[in-house]
Design a protein around this motif. Sequence first.
Motif, PDB file in Angstrom:
ATOM      1  N   GLY A 147     -12.268   3.766  -2.542  1.00  0.00           N
ATOM      2  CA  GLY A 147     -13.221   3.541  -3.620  1.00  0.00           C
ATOM      3  C   GLY A 147     -14.669   3.684  -3.208  1.00  0.00           C
ATOM      4  N   GLU A 148     -14.907   4.207  -1.983  1.00  0.00           N
ATOM      5  CA  GLU A 148     -16.280   4.366  -1.514  1.00  0.00           C
ATOM      6  C   GLU A 148     -16.948   5.602  -2.133  1.00  0.00           C
ATOM      7  OE1 GLU A 148     -16.187   4.454   2.731  1.00  0.00           O
ATOM      8  OE2 GLU A 148     -15.009   2.609   2.875  1.00  0.00           O
ATOM      9  N   LEU A 149     -16.137   6.562  -2.557  1.00  0.00           N
ATOM     10  CA  LEU A 149     -16.639   7.788  -3.175  1.00  0.00           C
ATOM     11  C   LEU A 149     -16.132   7.883  -4.604  1.00  0.00           C
ATOM     12  CD1 LEU A 149     -15.901  10.343  -0.287  1.00  0.00           C
ATOM     13  CD2 LEU A 149     -17.971   9.001  -0.650  1.00  0.00           C
ATOM     14  N   ILE A 150     -16.963   8.406  -5.491  1.00  0.00           N
ATOM     15  CA  ILE A 150     -16.562   8.606  -6.875  1.00  0.00           C
ATOM     16  C   ILE A 150     -17.032   9.985  -7.332  1.00  0.00           C
ATOM     17  CG2 ILE A 150     -16.535   6.175  -7.538  1.00  0.00           C
ATOM     18  CD1 ILE A 150     -19.342   6.553  -8.660  1.00  0.00           C
ATOM     19  N   LYS A 152     -18.637  12.482 -10.092  1.00  0.00           N
ATOM     20  CA  LYS A 152     -19.573  12.496 -11.208  1.00  0.00           C
ATOM     21  C   LYS A 152     -19.608  13.909 -11.772  1.00  0.00           C
ATOM     22  CE  LYS A 152     -22.520   8.830  -9.337  1.00  0.00           C
ATOM     23  NZ  LYS A 152     -22.506   7.952 -10.513  1.00  0.00           N
ATOM     24  N   LEU A 164     -21.786   8.304  -3.739  1.00  0.00           N
ATOM     25  CA  LEU A 164     -21.383   7.077  -3.052  1.00  0.00           C
ATOM     26  C   LEU A 164     -21.359   5.937  -4.052  1.00  0.00           C
ATOM     27  CD1 LEU A 164     -23.368   7.285   0.298  1.00  0.00           C
ATOM     28  CD2 LEU A 164     -20.928   7.588  -0.031  1.00  0.00           C
ATOM     29  N   HIS A 165     -20.287   5.191  -4.059  1.00  0.00           N
ATOM     30  CA  HIS A 165     -20.138   4.095  -5.008  1.00  0.00           C
ATOM     31  C   HIS A 165     -21.135   2.986  -4.704  1.00  0.00           C
ATOM     32  CE1 HIS A 165     -18.241   1.903  -8.139  1.00  0.00           C
ATOM     33  NE2 HIS A 165     -17.718   0.971  -7.360  1.00  0.00           N
ATOM     34  N   GLN A 166     -21.762   2.454  -5.779  1.00  0.00           N
ATOM     35  CA  GLN A 166     -22.716   1.348  -5.687  1.00  0.00           C
ATOM     36  C   GLN A 166     -23.917   1.698  -4.797  1.00  0.00           C
ATOM     37  OE1 GLN A 166     -20.313  -1.992  -4.420  1.00  0.00           O
ATOM     38  NE2 GLN A 166     -19.663  -2.423  -6.491  1.00  0.00           N
ATOM     39  N   ARG A 167     -24.389   2.919  -4.941  1.00  0.00           N
ATOM     40  CA  ARG A 167     -25.598   3.328  -4.244  1.00  0.00           C
ATOM     41  C   ARG A 167     -26.663   3.706  -5.266  1.00  0.00           C
ATOM     42  NH1 ARG A 167     -26.152   4.277   1.212  1.00  0.00           N
ATOM     43  NH2 ARG A 167     -24.412   3.332   2.311  1.00  0.00           N
ATOM     44  N   SER A 172     -26.642  10.158  -5.636  1.00  0.00           N
ATOM     45  CA  SER A 172     -25.553  10.707  -6.448  1.00  0.00           C
ATOM     46  C   SER A 172     -26.062  11.775  -7.404  1.00  0.00           C
ATOM     47  CB  SER A 172     -24.868   9.585  -7.235  1.00  0.00           C
ATOM     48  OG  SER A 172     -25.794   8.947  -8.100  1.00  0.00           O
TER      49      SER A 172
END
Length: 200
Positions: A147-150, A152, A164-167, A172
């Motif tokens: 779950g570190e990468l998503i 888009k 990057l998730h939550q960055r 992104s």
Amino acid sequence: MTRTTLEASFLLGHKLVTAERLIQWGARPPVVSRLCQLTPKQSVRLFKWVSGCSPKQGMLPYDDNWIVRSATNNIHASLFLGIIQDLKHLLSISVISADQFLVAYALYASLMAKNKPELRQAAASSGHSPILDINRAWYLIGQFAAGELIFKHCDTCRARYLGLHQRHISFSQCPICEVWTDRSGRRRWTSLKSKHKRNA
């Protein structure tokens, strides 16, 4: 020889063939061990037999921020993981096997060999290899699964790219649209600072 023994021999043989193909693509023993369920000693011995030399020492590419080091890195990672996700969706599976990983990586490498103009330009301007290292490709799968990468989607070019998730949003942005070229010819991600430099 019993049926059970034959099945075990066939399974081991298949693992060794798959491991050999992974090594030929550049996979290091720890990756081969994980994907083919071989012991570290078996993987090292097989690596020496296939490559004719001892494996490289040191850590595998464990850089969590590699995909945002440059727009080019992001393009390559997005292409490879996009293939992985499409393959998982097509086969209705949640985990990629060693054989499926090889198929995805070979397809990615084939796409790179076609020298798409925009990808060739991005790789040349950054000085990076046009081919994503297979060991880093394996690590990216683990990052995505954790779950570190998503993924888009760019509203402008419709590209599917990784963030990057939550960055912060600057980590992104689209690696195709949100870039600019500095005086040395290197492609840089667009940011408030880079926009200021570009317009100065």
